[in-house]
Design an enzyme around this catalytic site. Structure first.
Site, PDB file in Angstrom:
ATOM      1  CB  THR A  66      -1.507   3.941  -6.824  1.00 18.33           C
ATOM      2  OG1 THR A  66      -2.213   3.111  -7.519  1.00 18.33           O
ATOM      3  CG2 THR A  66      -1.021   4.914  -7.578  1.00 18.33           C
ATOM      4  CE1 TYR A  67      -5.093  -3.575  -4.832  1.00 18.81           C
ATOM      5  CE2 TYR A  67      -3.208  -4.859  -4.970  1.00 18.81           C
ATOM      6  CZ  TYR A  67      -4.470  -4.702  -4.619  1.00 18.81           C
ATOM      7  OH  TYR A  67      -5.241  -5.967  -4.061  1.00 18.81           O
ATOM      8  CB  ALA A  68       2.411  -1.797  -4.174  1.00 21.45           C
ATOM      9  CE  LYS A  83      -5.115  -4.392  -1.112  1.00 22.24           C
ATOM     10  NZ  LYS A  83      -6.485  -4.426  -0.299  1.00 22.24           N
TER      11      LYS A  83
END
Length: 250
Positions: A152-154, A157
Site C-alpha cells: 500500500t505504501y509503495a 508513493k
C-alpha cells in the site's frame, strides 16, 4: 538564506523527516506553517521550540480529509500573506504481506499519501501561480524497488510520482516547479519498521553505498531546500534520490 522571505507549508512537520525539514527551512529564512495531527496545544509548543523566535505556526489538521486542504492553504496565506512552497511530507501506512493486506490499510496509505498530496496540490495551485512557487513531494525506494510487505505504501508513493510528473508538465507554463525527493533517513518510523521486519531493514542498510542512513535535517532537508529555492529554477518533474546511493535512476 536560500529561502528568505518565502512561505512554506510542511505536512508531517512535527516529527521524523518533516521536523528536520522544518528546522532547515527556518534556518534558511523561510516562514513555515507546520501541519500535523499532534493536538493543537502540544503542536504549538513544539513549533515554538523549533522556531526559537523565528516565524512559524502550527495547524492541527487531518490531511486525509479532502475538505481540509483549502483550509490549510488559507491558514498559511492568512498568517503569512502568501505561499511559495508546498512540501507534502506526511504519509501514514501499515506494512503487511500482500495476502494479509486489508482495505483499511489501503485507505490509510492512499488517503494520507497519494490523495492528500493531490488535494493539497490542487488547493495550493492558485497561490503558487501568484508566486511562481514550488512543490516538493515524496517518493520512496519501497515503490521504486517494490520492497516486500509494503504494497500500500509503495503503490501510494508511485502514484505520487505519477501525479508529480503530470503536474510538472501541466503547470510549467505557470512557473510552478514540481519535484520529488526519495529519501532514506533514520527516523522513529524506520526504527519501528526495523523492529517489525529486521531482515528487510538490514537489507536496506547494507544496500547504502555511503554506509549509513541519512539524517533528516543534515542530509534530506537540504535537498528539499534546494528544490524549494531559486537554485532549482530549471528543475521540474524529477525524482531526486537522497538515499546514499542506494538507487541510481536513469
Amino acid at each position: 538564506m536560500q529561502l528568505e522571505h518565502k512561505v512554506a507549508i510542511i505536512t508531517g512537520g512535527a516529527g521524523g523527516i518533516g521536523q528536520g525539514i522544518v528546522r532547515r527551512f527556518l534556518d534558511e529564512g523561510a516562514k513555515v506553517l507546520v501541519v500535523d495531527i499532534v493536538p493543537q496545544e502540544a503542536g504549538e509548543a513544539l513549533v515554538a521550540e523549533l522556531a526559537d523566535g523565528r516565524d512559524a505556526a502550527y495547524l492541527r489538521s487531518d490531511i486525509a480529509v479532502a475538505e481540509n486542504a483549502p483550509a490549510i492553504v488559507a491558514a498559511a496565506v492568512e498568517r503569512f500573506g502568501r505561499l511559495d512552497a508546498l512540501v507534502n511530507n506526511a504519509h501514514a501506512s501499515k506494512q503487511a504481506p500482500i495476502v494479509e493486506t486489508t482495505q483499511e490499510m489501503w485507505d490509510l496509505s492512499l488517503g494520507t499519501g497519494m490523495m492528500a498530496t493531490f488535494h493539497l496540490m490542487q488547493a495550493a495551485y492558485p497561490e503558487l501561480v501568484k508566486t511562481r512557487g514550488a512543490i516538493v513531494n515524496f517518493a520512496s525506494g519501497a515503490g521504486i524497488k517494490g520492497l516486500p510487505n509494503q504494497v500500500t505504501y509503495a503503490a501510494a508513493k508511485e502514484g505520487i510520482r505519477a501525479i508529480t510528473r503530470v503536474a510538472a508538465n501541466e503547470w510549467a507554463a505557470d512557473g510552478i516547479r514540481v519535484n520529488l525527493v526519495s529519501p532514506i533517513a533514520l527516523t522513529p518510523g524506520i526504527a519501528q519498521w526495523a523492529e517489525a521486519f529486521p531482515a528487510e531493514y538490514r537489507e536496506v542498510v547494507d544496500g547504502v553505498p555511503l554506509g549509513r542512513l541519512g539524517d533528516p535535517k543534515d542530509d534530506i532537508a537540504p535537498v528539499v531546500v534546494f528544490l524549494a529555492s531559486e537554485a532549482s529554477q530549471y528543475v521540474t518533474g524529477q525524482t531526486i534520490m537522497a538515499d546514499g546511493g542506494s538507487i541510481k535512476l536513469t
